[in-house]
Write a protein that holds these residues in place. Structure first.
Motif, PDB file in Angstrom:
ATOM      1  N   ASN A  93      69.779 -39.359 -16.085  1.00  0.00           N
ATOM      2  CA  ASN A  93      70.851 -40.212 -16.591  1.00  0.00           C
ATOM      3  C   ASN A  93      72.024 -40.256 -15.619  1.00  0.00           C
ATOM      4  O   ASN A  93      72.576 -41.332 -15.316  1.00  0.00           O
ATOM      5  N   LEU A  94      72.434 -39.072 -15.142  1.00  0.00           N
ATOM      6  CA  LEU A  94      73.569 -39.005 -14.219  1.00  0.00           C
ATOM      7  C   LEU A  94      73.302 -39.819 -12.955  1.00  0.00           C
ATOM      8  O   LEU A  94      74.146 -40.610 -12.513  1.00  0.00           O
ATOM      9  N   LEU A  95      72.135 -39.637 -12.363  1.00  0.00           N
ATOM     10  CA  LEU A  95      71.819 -40.341 -11.122  1.00  0.00           C
ATOM     11  C   LEU A  95      71.788 -41.848 -11.335  1.00  0.00           C
ATOM     12  O   LEU A  95      72.329 -42.612 -10.528  1.00  0.00           O
ATOM     13  N   ALA A  96      71.166 -42.294 -12.437  1.00  0.00           N
ATOM     14  CA  ALA A  96      71.082 -43.734 -12.705  1.00  0.00           C
ATOM     15  C   ALA A  96      72.454 -44.329 -12.936  1.00  0.00           C
ATOM     16  O   ALA A  96      72.773 -45.415 -12.419  1.00  0.00           O
ATOM     17  N   ASN A  97      73.301 -43.643 -13.726  1.00  0.00           N
ATOM     18  CA  ASN A  97      74.611 -44.201 -14.029  1.00  0.00           C
ATOM     19  C   ASN A  97      75.529 -44.178 -12.821  1.00  0.00           C
ATOM     20  O   ASN A  97      76.365 -45.081 -12.649  1.00  0.00           O
ATOM     21  N   GLN A  98      75.388 -43.182 -11.942  1.00  0.00           N
ATOM     22  CA  GLN A  98      76.190 -43.166 -10.722  1.00  0.00           C
ATOM     23  C   GLN A  98      75.849 -44.363  -9.836  1.00  0.00           C
ATOM     24  O   GLN A  98      76.735 -44.982  -9.233  1.00  0.00           O
ATOM     25  N   ARG A  99      74.563 -44.688  -9.756  1.00  0.00           N
ATOM     26  CA  ARG A  99      74.177 -45.881  -8.986  1.00  0.00           C
ATOM     27  C   ARG A  99      74.794 -47.128  -9.600  1.00  0.00           C
ATOM     28  O   ARG A  99      75.280 -48.025  -8.871  1.00  0.00           O
ATOM     29  N   ALA A 100      74.795 -47.208 -10.927  1.00  0.00           N
ATOM     30  CA  ALA A 100      75.363 -48.378 -11.607  1.00  0.00           C
ATOM     31  C   ALA A 100      76.866 -48.484 -11.362  1.00  0.00           C
ATOM     32  O   ALA A 100      77.397 -49.580 -11.140  1.00  0.00           O
ATOM     33  N   ILE A 101      77.570 -47.360 -11.406  1.00  0.00           N
ATOM     34  CA  ILE A 101      79.021 -47.372 -11.156  1.00  0.00           C
ATOM     35  C   ILE A 101      79.306 -47.858  -9.737  1.00  0.00           C
ATOM     36  O   ILE A 101      80.199 -48.676  -9.512  1.00  0.00           O
ATOM     37  N   ALA A 102      78.552 -47.338  -8.774  1.00  0.00           N
ATOM     38  CA  ALA A 102      78.772 -47.730  -7.377  1.00  0.00           C
ATOM     39  C   ALA A 102      78.519 -49.221  -7.176  1.00  0.00           C
ATOM     40  O   ALA A 102      79.277 -49.902  -6.473  1.00  0.00           O
ATOM     41  N   ARG A 103      77.456 -49.749  -7.796  1.00  0.00           N
ATOM     42  CA  ARG A 103      77.179 -51.184  -7.664  1.00  0.00           C
ATOM     43  C   ARG A 103      78.279 -52.017  -8.304  1.00  0.00           C
ATOM     44  O   ARG A 103      78.693 -53.042  -7.765  1.00  0.00           O
ATOM     45  N   THR A 104      78.751 -51.581  -9.456  1.00  0.00           N
ATOM     46  CA  THR A 104      79.755 -52.356 -10.192  1.00  0.00           C
ATOM     47  C   THR A 104      81.111 -52.341  -9.507  1.00  0.00           C
ATOM     48  O   THR A 104      81.770 -53.376  -9.381  1.00  0.00           O
ATOM     49  N   LEU A 105      81.542 -51.164  -9.066  1.00  0.00           N
ATOM     50  CA  LEU A 105      82.886 -51.027  -8.494  1.00  0.00           C
ATOM     51  C   LEU A 105      82.912 -51.162  -6.975  1.00  0.00           C
ATOM     52  O   LEU A 105      83.993 -51.308  -6.397  1.00  0.00           O
ATOM     53  N   GLY A 106      81.765 -51.081  -6.335  1.00  0.00           N
ATOM     54  CA  GLY A 106      81.733 -51.173  -4.879  1.00  0.00           C
ATOM     55  C   GLY A 106      82.280 -49.944  -4.196  1.00  0.00           C
ATOM     56  O   GLY A 106      82.828 -50.042  -3.090  1.00  0.00           O
ATOM     57  N   THR A 107      82.132 -48.779  -4.809  1.00  0.00           N
ATOM     58  CA  THR A 107      82.631 -47.544  -4.209  1.00  0.00           C
ATOM     59  C   THR A 107      81.713 -47.078  -3.082  1.00  0.00           C
ATOM     60  O   THR A 107      80.531 -47.414  -3.039  1.00  0.00           O
ATOM     61  N   ALA A 108      82.262 -46.272  -2.168  1.00  0.00           N
ATOM     62  CA  ALA A 108      81.523 -45.841  -0.971  1.00  0.00           C
ATOM     63  C   ALA A 108      81.976 -44.431  -0.594  1.00  0.00           C
ATOM     64  O   ALA A 108      82.993 -43.929  -1.104  1.00  0.00           O
ATOM     65  N   PRO A 109      81.245 -43.757   0.325  1.00  0.00           N
ATOM     66  CA  PRO A 109      81.578 -42.373   0.688  1.00  0.00           C
ATOM     67  C   PRO A 109      83.018 -42.161   1.150  1.00  0.00           C
ATOM     68  O   PRO A 109      83.566 -41.075   0.935  1.00  0.00           O
ATOM     69  N   GLY A 110      83.645 -43.133   1.761  1.00  0.00           N
ATOM     70  CA  GLY A 110      85.008 -42.931   2.233  1.00  0.00           C
ATOM     71  C   GLY A 110      86.075 -43.140   1.182  1.00  0.00           C
ATOM     72  O   GLY A 110      87.267 -42.958   1.442  1.00  0.00           O
ATOM     73  N   THR A 111      85.679 -43.492  -0.031  1.00  0.00           N
ATOM     74  CA  THR A 111      86.634 -43.829  -1.085  1.00  0.00           C
ATOM     75  C   THR A 111      87.298 -42.577  -1.652  1.00  0.00           C
ATOM     76  O   THR A 111      86.655 -41.541  -1.821  1.00  0.00           O
ATOM     77  N   ARG A 112      88.596 -42.689  -1.961  1.00  0.00           N
ATOM     78  CA  ARG A 112      89.279 -41.645  -2.722  1.00  0.00           C
ATOM     79  C   ARG A 112      89.427 -42.126  -4.159  1.00  0.00           C
ATOM     80  O   ARG A 112      89.971 -43.203  -4.416  1.00  0.00           O
ATOM     81  N   LEU A 113      88.928 -41.316  -5.089  1.00  0.00           N
ATOM     82  CA  LEU A 113      88.989 -41.639  -6.508  1.00  0.00           C
ATOM     83  C   LEU A 113      89.701 -40.515  -7.240  1.00  0.00           C
ATOM     84  O   LEU A 113      89.682 -39.365  -6.783  1.00  0.00           O
ATOM     85  N   GLY A 114      90.313 -40.826  -8.377  1.00  0.00           N
ATOM     86  CA  GLY A 114      90.930 -39.754  -9.138  1.00  0.00           C
ATOM     87  C   GLY A 114      91.923 -40.238 -10.144  1.00  0.00           C
ATOM     88  O   GLY A 114      92.063 -41.434 -10.410  1.00  0.00           O
ATOM     89  N   GLY A 115      92.631 -39.275 -10.731  1.00  0.00           N
ATOM     90  CA  GLY A 115      93.612 -39.584 -11.756  1.00  0.00           C
ATOM     91  C   GLY A 115      93.865 -38.389 -12.637  1.00  0.00           C
ATOM     92  O   GLY A 115      93.629 -37.240 -12.253  1.00  0.00           O
ATOM     93  N   TRP A 116      94.314 -38.668 -13.853  1.00  0.00           N
ATOM     94  CA  TRP A 116      94.777 -37.625 -14.762  1.00  0.00           C
ATOM     95  C   TRP A 116      93.861 -37.408 -15.955  1.00  0.00           C
ATOM     96  O   TRP A 116      94.118 -36.534 -16.785  1.00  0.00           O
ATOM     97  N   LEU A 117      92.789 -38.171 -16.076  1.00  0.00           N
ATOM     98  CA  LEU A 117      91.979 -38.136 -17.293  1.00  0.00           C
ATOM     99  C   LEU A 117      91.393 -36.747 -17.549  1.00  0.00           C
ATOM    100  O   LEU A 117      90.970 -36.069 -16.616  1.00  0.00           O
ATOM    101  N   PRO A 118      91.337 -36.320 -18.815  1.00  0.00           N
ATOM    102  CA  PRO A 118      90.784 -34.989 -19.128  1.00  0.00           C
ATOM    103  C   PRO A 118      89.346 -34.867 -18.658  1.00  0.00           C
ATOM    104  O   PRO A 118      88.539 -35.780 -18.835  1.00  0.00           O
ATOM    105  N   LEU A 119      89.014 -33.733 -18.091  1.00  0.00           N
ATOM    106  CA  LEU A 119      87.672 -33.537 -17.543  1.00  0.00           C
ATOM    107  C   LEU A 119      86.642 -33.196 -18.604  1.00  0.00           C
ATOM    108  O   LEU A 119      85.445 -33.151 -18.305  1.00  0.00           O
TER     109      LEU A 119
END
Length: 583
Positions: free
Chosen positions: A185-211
């Motif tokens: 599930n994790l691997l499939a959804n990570q691929r979906a997130i990357a396709r949807t948002l266009g994220t890449a290895p050089g991207t910085r992501l983050g924020g304050w949301l509870p972990l």
């Protein structure tokens, strides 16, 4: 990168590719300009290995491990150690001084029957006491910042169907349940997130949301690791104290992708001062995800207008739809392609998407992305019959695909039914989300929750429609919640927070009259009970959704303390300093 059978294996490949790359930047309690604590991929990998070896030596492989910490650093180390050990991570909210969080953490520990707990030295006493209170006092509790000696680590034997974590739902309409998220599930959804948002290895992501919440854990920590990118994490309390702290962190640390529920954008637009605004640089914020609760066009527009002087681009706003039962993402808008539709509220409540007549009340719906799941299939279905509905008809959103979780932990029968939907002509294996939506021109518009519709005066009302209309009555109004009291017929109850500080000289009776008039004009009904309450009264889930069921129970139990209330005969009253009964 392809060929990984588990999330753990995939992360290890990222470590080998760039061991010196920053993996996690941990910001201080105020998320200020002070240098963050940095863990590179090699350092994070070594810490996870040491912890994982300790877990393995205690037979934790395949067992549930509670991860409960007051700060992000020990939390991310604990979750990754579970994945490295082949254990099942069980993230839970830090109790702190909030009784609701304490009850939730205790319920999670009890339901999951955890065999080990990971925390920090500073938090160990609190976690041990919580475990003892739920009958798990025998459970070993390891501070991740005091790792004892253990044997050598070795890669666990994991398959795509191995459970990686129990992600407990936020419980907006039912008691929280542990969603069994597998490595596949994790691997499939990570691929979906990357396709949807266009994220890449050089991207910085983050924020304050509870972990401990899926949007924070999977979106802002595990997704950067999957990418081989950098996660920038700040304590949630820093945002709650000052929404500007989130926005400063985005500029100060070069965060390109960050997100939050709708209420966080509303808080920023309302609470960030002109002086704070003048110090912000949001020009590098490329993707601003809005998800986790209904997305409101009014909020997005207000945020974009307020922060345009800081370089924020409205095109960065990216509505998304997802839920824990689908790991995280179901669908999301393409960058810069946000779509809206104006709808007749009465027709929408009757199950049809139709444009309003000129001058008539209207509801603006925000598209959450293509009406097809990012990693599978999506249908809009008549929930009673399983009949697939055409575009323009409102029904329950059903999804199917590799990202849909394995089910609820330790649940069977009716409790497991949401994972076993069977659609007419489309087969079985569908996840029934409980969300209502409509497809139009290939776009999904989420309209509400199936169990939260209010049946009153011969029609169905969406509670968020009522809440939006009421909040527009006064600038002094904050959070609002509307729900039905089950009776013959069902009655409408509205609870509205009032920001009643020195800034406002409020005529509460006048405000109540204005609310009654607005609801009667737009919806053709009069609230059976209207309560004006202090800020902080409306309960929310971890993702910011109103806990309408909780608020209904508090109202019926007489546990709300209104500043002012107006109640029709036959409806329970709450005790409060100002009361009035309508005759």
């Amino acid at each position: 990168m392809t060929g990984s059978r588990s999330f753990t294996e995939h992360v290890r490949k990222r470590v080998a590719e760039a061991p010196g790359r920053d993996a996690v930047l941990l910001l201080g309690d105020d998320a200020g300009p002070a240098a963050p604590h940095v863990l590179d991929y090699a350092g994070l990998d070594a810490l996870a290995q040491r912890l994982a070896a300790w877990l393995r030596d205690r037979g934790a492989a395949g067992e549930r491990v509670l991860v409960l910490c007051s700060s992000p650093g020990p939390f991310v180390a604990g979750v990754l150690a579970c994945l490295y050990a082949g254990a099942i991570a069980v993230p839970a909210p830090w109790p702190g001084d909030r009784r609701a969080h304490a009850r939730r953490a205790a319920a999670i520990a009890r339901d999951a029957a955890v065999g080990v707990a990971l925390t920090s030295r500073a938090d160990a006493a609190v976690v041990s006491q919580l475990l003892a209170e739920v009958g798990r006092g025998h459970v070993p509790c390891l501070p991740v910042d005091a790792v004892p000696d253990a044997g050598d680590w070795r890669m666990p034997d994991l398959r795509p169907d191995s459970v990686a974590l129990l992600q407990y739902t936020s419980g907006s309409t039912r008691e929280p349940r542990g969603v069994m998220v597998t490595h596949g599930n994790l691997l499939a959804n990570q691929r979906a997130i990357a396709r949807t948002l266009g994220t890449a290895p050089g991207t910085r992501l983050g924020g304050w949301l509870p972990l401990y919440h899926d949007l924070g854990l999977i979106g802002q920590f595990l997704h950067p690791l999957w990418l081989g990118a950098t996660a920038v994490l700040m304590p949630p309390a820093a945002f709650l104290r000052s929404p500007a702290a989130w926005l400063r962190a985005i500029g100060d640390h070069g965060i390109a992708v960050s997100g939050a529920p709708d209420f966080a954008y509303e808080q920023c637009a309302r609470r960030v001062t002109d002086a704070e605004l003048s110090q912000l640089d949001l020009s590098g914020w490329e993707i601003a995800v809005s998800g986790g609760e209904p997305v409101r066009e009014r909020t997005l527009r207000a945020f974009a207008e307020r922060f345009a002087p800081a370089g924020f681009r409205a095109a960065a706003l990216t509505p998304c739809y997802g839920l824990a039962e689908a790991t995280l993402l179901v669908t999301g808008a393409a960058r810069g392609a946000r779509r809206t539709r104006r709808a007749d509220p009465a027709a929408l409540a009757g199950g049809e998407l139709r444009a309003p007549e000129p001058g008539a009340p209207a509801r603006t719906l925000v598209g959450c992305g293509p009406a097809d799941a990012a990693d599978g299939e999506l249908l809009v279905v008549e929930p009673e019959t399983g009949r697939v509905l055409p575009e323009g008809r409102v029904g329950e959103v059903w999804v199917r695909g590799e990202g849909v979780a394995a089910g609820y932990w330790n649940r069977s029968g009716a409790a497991a039914a949401p994972f076993h939907g069977s659609a007419e002509g489309a087969g079985a294996g569908w996840l029934r989300t409980g969300d209502l939506g409509v497809a139009a021109d290939g776009e999904l518009f989420v309209t509400g929750r199936l169990k939260e519709l209010i049946a009153v005066a011969g029609r169905h009302l969406y509670p968020q429609d009522v809440e939006d209309a009421v909040r527009e009555v006064s600038d002094a109004f904050g959070a609002c919640v509307a729900f039905g009291v089950h009776d013959e017929p069902e009655r409408l109850v509205v609870v509205q927070e009032v920001r009643a500080g020195n800034r406002y000289r409020l005529d509460l009776a006048g405000l109540a009259a204005a609310v009654r008039d607005r609801v009667a004009h737009e919806f053709g009904v009069v609230p059976a009970a209207l309560l004006l309450v202090r800020t902080g009264t409306v309960r929310r889930t971890t993702s910011g959704k109103q806990r309408r069921g909780t608020m209904r129970r508090l109202f019926l139990a007489g546990e709300l303390r209104p500043l002012h209330q107006e109640v029709l005969p036959g409806v329970p009253e709450a005790a409060g300093p100002q009361e009035r009964t309508l005759r």
